[in-house]
Design a protein around this motif. Structure first.
Motif, PDB file in Angstrom:
ATOM      1  N   ASP A  13     -10.620  -1.264  -5.912  1.00 58.61           N
ATOM      2  CA  ASP A  13     -10.796  -1.768  -4.542  1.00 58.61           C
ATOM      3  C   ASP A  13      -9.586  -1.429  -3.678  1.00 58.61           C
ATOM      4  O   ASP A  13      -9.731  -1.047  -2.513  1.00 58.61           O
ATOM      5  CB  ASP A  13     -11.012  -3.281  -4.566  1.00 58.61           C
ATOM      6  N   ALA A  14      -8.388  -1.575  -4.257  1.00 55.59           N
ATOM      7  CA  ALA A  14      -7.176  -1.275  -3.494  1.00 55.59           C
ATOM      8  C   ALA A  14      -7.107   0.209  -3.157  1.00 55.59           C
ATOM      9  O   ALA A  14      -6.725   0.593  -2.038  1.00 55.59           O
ATOM     10  CB  ALA A  14      -5.943  -1.696  -4.290  1.00 55.59           C
ATOM     11  N   GLN A  15      -7.453   1.060  -4.112  1.00 55.90           N
ATOM     12  CA  GLN A  15      -7.450   2.495  -3.848  1.00 55.90           C
ATOM     13  C   GLN A  15      -8.518   2.869  -2.816  1.00 55.90           C
ATOM     14  O   GLN A  15      -8.295   3.706  -1.952  1.00 55.90           O
ATOM     15  CB  GLN A  15      -7.681   3.265  -5.146  1.00 55.90           C
ATOM     16  N   THR A  16      -9.674   2.230  -2.934  1.00 53.07           N
ATOM     17  CA  THR A  16     -10.754   2.502  -1.987  1.00 53.07           C
ATOM     18  C   THR A  16     -10.329   2.171  -0.566  1.00 53.07           C
ATOM     19  O   THR A  16     -10.610   2.940   0.378  1.00 53.07           O
ATOM     20  CB  THR A  16     -12.005   1.687  -2.364  1.00 53.07           C
ATOM     21  N   TYR A  17      -9.639   1.066  -0.392  1.00 56.79           N
ATOM     22  CA  TYR A  17      -9.175   0.686   0.938  1.00 56.79           C
ATOM     23  C   TYR A  17      -8.235   1.749   1.502  1.00 56.79           C
ATOM     24  O   TYR A  17      -8.311   2.095   2.684  1.00 56.79           O
ATOM     25  CB  TYR A  17      -8.466  -0.670   0.869  1.00 56.79           C
TER      26      TYR A  17
END
Length: 436
Positions: free
Chosen positions: A182-186
């Motif tokens: 999720d952090a990378q996607t953001y």
């Protein structure tokens, strides 16, 4: 020390000509929205800052919001956008309301930004949203509203295009195919958004900092190369994501059957990084080489009401700012001339004693629904027509000593130069000529 005559930086004074332009812009926005059955709403100028922290982007909260502590020790903000407000309103009434809800508003907003062409600190923005539409019909309808709005100002496919993506596809590519967290996607949202604004070296540097596997990086670069709806369909199916490909293909098919396809362009860099977007995301771009920029944006969401502990409710909407839109109309010569006001008639008289009967005539014409400008003192004949032109009237009345003695007026059509001698009491004849 003398007070500054100029407005606060990034805001505007609206002199009568400017207000005529704004009224014109708003009138077509209202007419178009209501032609689709959208209803007007509004909210307070002030909202609690927490409302924006819950769903707005970091840039808005950290850099752009006008906030202050009120006398009750509450952290308040001048509204910088309308989406959180409409979510708050919908959360109050959606359970007992028939669906879908179709709402629009043209609120005054403020953001602390650097004033430049197309961007002010104070602006107005048309917001159109539809909540609770079945399937993807709401997404198609909101695109129809946007296209018809532009067309109602005289624009066509040579003037603008809608660059479009689907957040369901974006999240499938980033999270499932690439395996990003999720952090990378953001972070990838931000990189995709900037991908066309940086060179290849800068793009690779940003991607390398995310910490993806080499295979995931290659997939990301391949994703950014997609240029058509057919290409994204093939890309998804190649990566065994047939279901999401078919859902998007069905949506595109629906846009084609509603005559939208000539405006639509696929663009993988359109992600609009706010968390609540779950379906299509789009921006309308000006095609003019001197004003190649985004004019407005929007997208579909399902989780907007969750900040109020409400169940998901599908919605989709867009916002169109008045500053960028006026620039668009001006650069394409689509904005009418508003140098002069528009009035029906100017009542003039050339003898001082005629003021009373002239004002009485003006009052009668106003009651009949006309826009009437009254000259408040006697005016020389040679000044009548230059003055009438500045007032934007279609007709003028003349009353010299002969007309006053006979209780008559001369009624002149400024366009045709046709002139009539009419009894002052013959209101019916005066109205017939003017309204013809």
């Amino acid at each position: 020390m003398a007070l500054n005559k100029l407005p606060y930086r990034g805001t505007r004074d609206f002199f009568p000509k400017d207000k005529r332009i704004q009224d014109y812009l708003f009138s077509i926005m209202i007419k178009t929205s209501e032609s689709f059955g959208y209803e007007p709403y509004d909210g307070p100028l002030l909202e609690e800052v927490e409302l924006y922290k819950a769903k707005s982007g970091e840039e808005l909260i950290n850099e752009q919001i006008y906030s202050f502590i009120d006398r009750g020790e509450r952290n308040m903000a001048i509204r910088p956008e309308m989406t959180p407000t409409v979510a708050r309103l919908v959360a109050q009434v959606h359970r007992e309301s028939s669906k879908p809800l179709r709402w629009y508003s043209i609120p005054r907003l403020m953001r602390y930004e650097k004033p430049q062409r197309g961007r002010m600190r104070e602006f107005w923005q048309l917001n159109c949203d539809i909540f609770g539409a079945p399937g993807r019909t709401g997404e198609v309808e909101i695109l129809q509203v946007a296209v018809e709005l532009f067309e109602n100002y005289g624009a066509n496919k040579s003037h603008f295009e809608i660059v479009l993506n689907d957040r369901a596809i974006v999240d499938t590519v980033f999270k499932k195919i690439m395996g990003a967290t999720d952090a990378q996607t953001y972070r990838l949202y931000k990189i995709a958004d900037k991908s066309k604004k940086v060179n290849e070296e800068g793009l690779k540097k940003m991607v390398a900092e995310v910490g993806l596997t080499p295979a995931a990086e290659n997939i990301f670069y391949s994703y950014l190369q997609l240029k058509t709806f057919d290409e994204v369909d093939a890309f998804l199916k190649k990566n065994n994501e047939t279901e999401i490909a078919d859902l998007f293909a069905n949506f595109i098919s629906l846009t084609k059957s509603n005559d939208l396809s000539e405006y639509l362009v696929y663009d993988p860099s359109i992600v609009r990084g706010l968390d609540y977007y779950t379906g299509i995301v789009f921006e309308i771009f000006d095609k003019h080489p001197d004003n190649r920029r985004a004019l407005c944006g929007g997208g579909a969401f399902a989780n907007l009401l969750q900040i109020f502990n409400e169940d998901p409710l599908p919605g989709v909407g867009f916002g169109l700012g008045d500053v960028t839109f006026q620039d668009f109309l001006e650069v394409h010569n689509l904005l009418p001339n508003f140098d002069h006001p528009v009035n029906d008639i100017m009542i003039t008289f050339q003898e001082d004693q005629a003021i009373e009967v002239s004002m009485k005539l003006a009052r009668s014409l106003r009651k009949a629904g006309l826009k009437v400008v009254t000259n408040l003192d006697a005016i020389k004949f040679k000044k009548v027509f230059p003055t009438a032109e500045k007032k934007g009237v279609r007709f003028v009345t003349l009353m010299g000593s002969d007309e006053f003695a006979k209780n008559q007026i001369q009624l002149k059509n400024l366009a045709t130069k046709e002139q009539h001698t009419i009894d002052l009491n013959d209101l019916e004849s005066i109205l017939k000529i003017i309204k013809a």
